[in-house]
Scaffold this active site. Structure first.
Site, mmCIF file in Angstrom:
data_model
loop_
_atom_site.group_PDB
_atom_site.id
_atom_site.type_symbol
_atom_site.label_atom_id
_atom_site.label_comp_id
_atom_site.label_asym_id
_atom_site.label_seq_id
_atom_site.Cartn_x
_atom_site.Cartn_y
_atom_site.Cartn_z
ATOM 1 N N GLY A 242 9.600 -2.461 7.731
ATOM 2 C CA GLY A 242 8.966 -3.701 8.162
ATOM 3 C C GLY A 242 8.250 -3.655 9.483
ATOM 4 C CD GLU A 280 14.710 0.567 2.574
ATOM 5 O OE1 GLU A 280 14.220 -0.591 2.591
ATOM 6 O OE2 GLU A 280 15.838 0.808 2.098
ATOM 7 N N GLY A 282 6.453 1.318 5.313
ATOM 8 C CA GLY A 282 5.288 1.398 4.434
ATOM 9 C C GLY A 282 4.013 1.048 5.159
ATOM 10 N NE ARG A 283 2.856 -5.021 7.108
ATOM 11 C CZ ARG A 283 2.420 -6.067 6.423
ATOM 12 N NH1 ARG A 283 1.137 -6.360 6.449
ATOM 13 N NH2 ARG A 283 3.243 -6.813 5.735
ATOM 14 N NE ARG A 319 -1.504 -8.211 4.367
ATOM 15 C CZ ARG A 319 -1.835 -8.576 5.604
ATOM 16 N NH1 ARG A 319 -3.083 -8.465 6.028
ATOM 17 N NH2 ARG A 319 -0.918 -9.055 6.421
ATOM 18 C CB CYS A 350 -15.116 -19.223 -9.684
ATOM 19 S SG CYS A 350 -15.695 -20.908 -9.886
ATOM 20 C CD GLU A 351 -9.516 -20.037 -7.929
ATOM 21 O OE1 GLU A 351 -9.180 -21.016 -7.232
ATOM 22 O OE2 GLU A 351 -9.268 -19.922 -9.147
ATOM 23 C CE1 TYR A 378 3.250 -4.379 0.623
ATOM 24 C CE2 TYR A 378 2.734 -4.196 2.960
ATOM 25 C CZ TYR A 378 3.635 -4.073 1.916
ATOM 26 O OH TYR A 378 4.909 -3.633 2.163
#
Length: 422
Positions: A242, A280, A282-283, A319, A350-351, A378
């Protein structure tokens, strides 16, 4: 850009390592994800260096970016892997990773996933509920195996991050409540087809201070002492991951500062040196090693608002729409022939939520190329085919060479598994 970033301007052109990003856009089109091999290797190496002479296994959290080439790169560097699905386990194996270095996390493991992981010989199951514990015991018995287990303990510690990526609070779905952990460990130790090997804690993602880690570590070490008093021996302590990165103005601790602080806690513990330590991350390994290349299709003005409509969208990078996340926007060519103006960088989906950046000062025109920064984690991992949009090509740059590590999807491939009515 960070001072140690592999993405730098040379003579007003943005390069990654020794490759001009505009050349990649010309040769491979946009949108395109581009990663730096040197950036990934340097980030992983920082955790290895920070481990010093301790028995440490750094497990890369595959959910951040699971491209086979990136997994293989980290496997070659000696990484372990943190997975949350059978599909991720299969990626590790295909990429040359060792199942014996895999920890299997996740709150909803199916029987089929347990069977696959047991047969592969994963290092440990991070169990997140008592029901999962009982299921794993039954499945392991059917396979005539003993499943190595660690309980993921929820310490009710606020990581100080976005609510969507907080995992260590009482109201989150993850882990076993700290107050219940001892009784669940007792049950695990009594089950015939389980072997208790460790304890795990993961409190969230994009954490930018050391204090939450230390608060969680203190609660974990309390449980370690209680388990030792009851004769339940552990081999490892998993402090999770994290660690945040700099997207804008964040100032997360370095790998060295974080690990030094946690090792300091362990060194004050009477048996701290006897445990292997797992992480652990990742990012913090891949996040700032990647960008998303996109082209400005149109410049549009609605009242006082200016829009740069680009060919990348929320399906390519979720994100910002998902959690109001900030990503830097870097023109691939720095222009001195026009004045910067404020733009919302938006996509063609289209959002109204289809935006990549808001209110950015940019000197750009139609046809210009942009790099959406800090997109290595991500980004592609969460990409979708919404609006029947093929997912982007992925490339890994190694010095002066750019390798395609995932081809751009075709529209035909998107409906290849569908069937028309008979």
């Amino acid at each position: 850009m960070n001072t140690d970033s592999p993405f730098r301007y040379r003579n007003a052109s943005l390069f990654v390592e020794d490759v001009d990003l505009a050349a990649i856009a010309r040769d491979h089109g946009t949108p395109a994800y581009v990663y730096s091999r040197a950036g990934i290797e340097a980030a992983f190496a920082s955790f290895v260096r920070a481990s010093r002479d301790r028995d440490v296994l750094v497990c890369y959290a595959l959910k951040a970016n699971s491209n086979l080439a990136i997994v293989e790169l980290l496997a070659r560097a000696g990484a372990g892997f943190d997975i949350v699905s059978a599909g991720e386990l299969q990626r590790v194996v295909v990429a040359g990773g060792e199942p014996s270095k895999v920890v299997f996390s996740g709150v909803g493991k199916s029987e089929a996933e347990m069977q696959l992981a047991l047969d592969a010989g994963v290092r440990c199951f991070n169990v997140e509920s008592e029901s999962e514990l009982l299921r794993l015991d039954r499945v392991a018995g059917q396979r005539k195996r003993r499943a190595p287990v660690s309980l993921r303990v929820n310490p009710d510690v606020d990581a100080g991050t976005h609510p969507y990526i907080s995992t260590g609070l009482r109201e989150n779905k993850f882990g076993i409540a700290h107050d219940d952990a001892l009784s669940v460990y007792r049950r695990a130790a009594a089950l015939p087809n389980l072997e208790v090997v460790g304890i795990d804690c993961h409190i969230g993602s994009q954490i930018t201070s050391i204090e939450p880690y230390l608060a969680a570590a203190d609660k974990v070490l309390e449980l370690v002492d209680a388990l030792h008093a009851e004769g339940i021996a552990l081999r490892h302590i998993d402090f999770g991951g994290g660690l945040g990165i700099r997207y804008r103005d964040e100032d997360p601790p370095s790998a060295q500062a974080l690990l030094d602080a946690l090792f300091g806690r362990l060194d004050r513990h009477p048996r701290g040196r006897s445990y292997q330590v797992l992480f652990e991350f990742g990012r913090s390994i891949v996040g700032n090693a990647g960008v998303l290349l996109t082209r400005v299709e149109y410049i549009k003005r609605n009242g006082e608002r200016r829009f740069a409509i680009v060919d990348a969208a929320m399906n390519d990078l979720m994100r910002p729409a998902l959690s109001d996340a900030y990503h830097g926007v870097l023109p691939l060519r720095q222009r001195d022939d026009m004045k910067a103006q404020h733009f919302d960088v938006v996509g063609p989906v289209c959002e109204s939520g289809d935006w990549l950046a808001r209110d950015r000062s940019l000197a750009i025109d139609e046809g210009d190329l942009l790099a959406i920064a800090s997109a290595g984690a991500y980004g592609m991992a969460m990409a979708s085919n919404y609006n029947t949009r093929p997912r982007a090509v992925e490339l890994l740059v190694d010095g002066s060479r750019a390798h395609v590590i995932r081809e751009r999807e075709s529209v035909e491939s998107l409906f290849a598994l569908e069937r028309r009515l008979p």
